[in-house]
Design a protein around this motif. Structure first.
Motif, PDB file in Angstrom:
ATOM      1  N   MET A 198       0.827  -1.206   0.000  1.00  0.00           N
ATOM      2  CA  MET A 198       0.000   0.000   0.000  1.00  0.00           C
ATOM      3  C   MET A 198       0.865   1.263   0.000  1.00  0.00           C
ATOM      4  SD  MET A 198      -3.125  -1.246   0.227  1.00  0.00           S
ATOM      5  CE  MET A 198      -4.123   0.093   0.810  1.00  0.00           C
ATOM      6  N   GLY A 199       2.185   1.084   0.023  1.00  0.00           N
ATOM      7  CA  GLY A 199       3.088   2.216   0.022  1.00  0.00           C
ATOM      8  C   GLY A 199       3.451   2.722   1.404  1.00  0.00           C
ATOM      9  N   ASN A 200       2.873   2.115   2.439  1.00  0.00           N
ATOM     10  CA  ASN A 200       3.138   2.539   3.812  1.00  0.00           C
ATOM     11  C   ASN A 200       3.139   1.295   4.689  1.00  0.00           C
ATOM     12  OD1 ASN A 200       2.865   3.442   6.480  1.00  0.00           O
ATOM     13  ND2 ASN A 200       1.724   5.252   5.859  1.00  0.00           N
ATOM     14  N   PRO A 201       4.168   1.096   5.504  1.00  0.00           N
ATOM     15  CA  PRO A 201       4.217  -0.110   6.335  1.00  0.00           C
ATOM     16  C   PRO A 201       3.024  -0.252   7.279  1.00  0.00           C
ATOM     17  CG  PRO A 201       6.329   1.028   6.397  1.00  0.00           C
ATOM     18  CD  PRO A 201       5.379   1.899   5.650  1.00  0.00           C
ATOM     19  N   LEU A 202       2.526   0.866   7.814  1.00  0.00           N
ATOM     20  CA  LEU A 202       1.367   0.817   8.699  1.00  0.00           C
ATOM     21  C   LEU A 202       0.142   0.281   7.960  1.00  0.00           C
ATOM     22  CD1 LEU A 202      -0.066   1.476  11.379  1.00  0.00           C
ATOM     23  CD2 LEU A 202      -0.500   3.747  10.450  1.00  0.00           C
ATOM     24  N   LEU A 203      -0.089   0.779   6.755  1.00  0.00           N
ATOM     25  CA  LEU A 203      -1.216   0.288   5.960  1.00  0.00           C
ATOM     26  C   LEU A 203      -1.015  -1.161   5.553  1.00  0.00           C
ATOM     27  CD1 LEU A 203      -1.972   3.369   3.688  1.00  0.00           C
ATOM     28  CD2 LEU A 203      -3.268   2.558   5.659  1.00  0.00           C
ATOM     29  N   VAL A 239      -3.790  -3.923   6.594  1.00  0.00           N
ATOM     30  CA  VAL A 239      -4.499  -4.696   5.563  1.00  0.00           C
ATOM     31  C   VAL A 239      -4.185  -6.179   5.700  1.00  0.00           C
ATOM     32  CG1 VAL A 239      -4.666  -5.090   3.070  1.00  0.00           C
ATOM     33  CG2 VAL A 239      -4.725  -2.770   3.968  1.00  0.00           C
ATOM     34  N   ASP A 240      -2.942  -6.519   6.021  1.00  0.00           N
ATOM     35  CA  ASP A 240      -2.559  -7.917   6.214  1.00  0.00           C
ATOM     36  C   ASP A 240      -3.357  -8.544   7.357  1.00  0.00           C
ATOM     37  OD1 ASP A 240      -0.789 -10.193   5.579  1.00  0.00           O
ATOM     38  OD2 ASP A 240       0.040  -9.802   7.576  1.00  0.00           O
ATOM     39  N   GLY A 241      -3.459  -7.836   8.479  1.00  0.00           N
ATOM     40  CA  GLY A 241      -4.247  -8.341   9.607  1.00  0.00           C
ATOM     41  C   GLY A 241      -5.710  -8.494   9.249  1.00  0.00           C
ATOM     42  N   PHE A 242      -6.248  -7.517   8.523  1.00  0.00           N
ATOM     43  CA  PHE A 242      -7.646  -7.581   8.089  1.00  0.00           C
ATOM     44  C   PHE A 242      -7.900  -8.810   7.222  1.00  0.00           C
ATOM     45  CE2 PHE A 242     -10.890  -6.765   4.900  1.00  0.00           C
ATOM     46  CZ  PHE A 242     -11.969  -6.438   5.690  1.00  0.00           C
ATOM     47  N   TYR A 279      -6.202  -3.573  15.457  1.00  0.00           N
ATOM     48  CA  TYR A 279      -5.248  -4.041  16.474  1.00  0.00           C
ATOM     49  C   TYR A 279      -3.821  -4.055  15.921  1.00  0.00           C
ATOM     50  CZ  TYR A 279      -2.707  -7.086  19.613  1.00  0.00           C
ATOM     51  OH  TYR A 279      -1.763  -7.600  20.448  1.00  0.00           O
ATOM     52  N   ALA A 280      -3.643  -4.657  14.747  1.00  0.00           N
ATOM     53  CA  ALA A 280      -2.298  -4.755  14.164  1.00  0.00           C
ATOM     54  C   ALA A 280      -1.737  -3.373  13.855  1.00  0.00           C
ATOM     55  CB  ALA A 280      -2.338  -5.608  12.905  1.00  0.00           C
ATOM     56  N   GLY A 281      -2.578  -2.495  13.338  1.00  0.00           N
ATOM     57  CA  GLY A 281      -2.126  -1.135  13.041  1.00  0.00           C
ATOM     58  C   GLY A 281      -1.759  -0.361  14.289  1.00  0.00           C
ATOM     59  N   MET A 282      -2.568  -0.492  15.344  1.00  0.00           N
ATOM     60  CA  MET A 282      -2.269   0.193  16.602  1.00  0.00           C
ATOM     61  C   MET A 282      -0.963  -0.322  17.200  1.00  0.00           C
ATOM     62  SD  MET A 282      -4.610   2.419  17.730  1.00  0.00           S
ATOM     63  CE  MET A 282      -4.414   2.322  19.492  1.00  0.00           C
ATOM     64  N   GLU A 283      -0.786  -1.624  17.191  1.00  0.00           N
ATOM     65  CA  GLU A 283       0.427  -2.208  17.757  1.00  0.00           C
ATOM     66  C   GLU A 283       1.662  -1.715  17.009  1.00  0.00           C
ATOM     67  OE1 GLU A 283       1.761  -6.548  19.338  1.00  0.00           O
ATOM     68  OE2 GLU A 283       0.883  -6.468  17.334  1.00  0.00           O
ATOM     69  N   TYR A 284       1.592  -1.733  15.693  1.00  0.00           N
ATOM     70  CA  TYR A 284       2.728  -1.272  14.892  1.00  0.00           C
ATOM     71  C   TYR A 284       2.966   0.223  15.093  1.00  0.00           C
ATOM     72  CZ  TYR A 284       5.615  -0.056  10.904  1.00  0.00           C
ATOM     73  OH  TYR A 284       6.616   0.427  10.112  1.00  0.00           O
ATOM     74  N   GLY A 285       1.891   0.991  15.083  1.00  0.00           N
ATOM     75  CA  GLY A 285       2.019   2.436  15.237  1.00  0.00           C
ATOM     76  C   GLY A 285       2.636   2.832  16.562  1.00  0.00           C
ATOM     77  N   ARG A 324       9.589  -1.973  21.675  1.00  0.00           N
ATOM     78  CA  ARG A 324       8.461  -2.883  21.869  1.00  0.00           C
ATOM     79  C   ARG A 324       8.292  -3.102  23.368  1.00  0.00           C
ATOM     80  NH1 ARG A 324       5.722  -6.148  18.434  1.00  0.00           N
ATOM     81  NH2 ARG A 324       4.650  -7.894  19.399  1.00  0.00           N
ATOM     82  N   ASP A 325       7.266  -2.517  23.929  1.00  0.00           N
ATOM     83  CA  ASP A 325       7.029  -2.546  25.361  1.00  0.00           C
ATOM     84  C   ASP A 325       5.834  -3.443  25.665  1.00  0.00           C
ATOM     85  OD1 ASP A 325       6.851  -2.030  28.026  1.00  0.00           O
ATOM     86  OD2 ASP A 325       6.440   0.115  27.813  1.00  0.00           O
ATOM     87  N   TRP A 326       6.029  -4.441  26.515  1.00  0.00           N
ATOM     88  CA  TRP A 326       4.960  -5.395  26.816  1.00  0.00           C
ATOM     89  C   TRP A 326       3.787  -4.742  27.524  1.00  0.00           C
ATOM     90  CZ3 TRP A 326       4.388  -9.796  24.510  1.00  0.00           C
ATOM     91  CH2 TRP A 326       5.497 -10.409  23.945  1.00  0.00           C
ATOM     92  N   ILE A 327       4.049  -3.761  28.360  1.00  0.00           N
ATOM     93  CA  ILE A 327       2.949  -3.098  29.076  1.00  0.00           C
ATOM     94  C   ILE A 327       2.026  -2.389  28.096  1.00  0.00           C
ATOM     95  CG2 ILE A 327       2.395  -1.279  30.727  1.00  0.00           C
ATOM     96  CD1 ILE A 327       4.987  -2.024  32.182  1.00  0.00           C
TER      97      ILE A 327
END
Length: 122
Positions: free
Chosen positions: A21-26, A30-33, A84-90, A98-101
């Motif tokens: 999609m041209g952006n790692p976040l997207l 999309v992959d998670g979706f 969820y995947a986008g929020m985690e990556y963002g 990468r913080d577990w909390i």
């Protein structure tokens, strides 16, 4: 003292779909979706096939209902997984670590949101 052990690895089949999609976040969103949406649609298909087999009958209306249900469930669960995947990556990119909390907080809020979403639908 002699020792014994087991060495090896277990792996499952892995299916990756590359959509740029041209952006790692997207890309991650999309992959998670797509992945979780496909799992949800497959679950509905298996469940409805089981019920049709158990009843011993199949009609065009039941097939149409199953297809609509597959799309609906796939879209619902895919959306939750994509967010969820986008929020985690963002959050990981913003904080630089990468913080577990933080990941646990995002997971908890995603589960609560999914529960409210499902409660709203029923």
């Amino acid at each position: 003292m002699p020792r014994g052990g087991l060495s090896g690895s277990f792996s499952t089949p892995r299916v990756d779909v590359l959509i740029d999609m041209g952006n790692p976040l997207l890309n991650i969103t999309v992959d998670g979706f797509l992945k979780i949406g496909a799992v949800a649609a497959t679950r509905v298909a298996a469940e409805d096939a089981y019920h049709a087999f158990k009843r011993g009958s199949l009609s065009g209306d039941k097939i149409e209902h199953s297809l609509k249900k597959m799309c609906k469930e796939g879209a619902y669960w895919g959306t939750v997984a994509g967010v969820y995947a986008g929020m985690e990556y963002g959050v990981e990119r913003i904080r630089g670590t990468r913080d577990w909390i933080v990941m646990d907080a995002i997971t908890g809020s995603a589960i609560a949101t999914a529960a409210e979403f499902i409660n709203y639908l029923t």
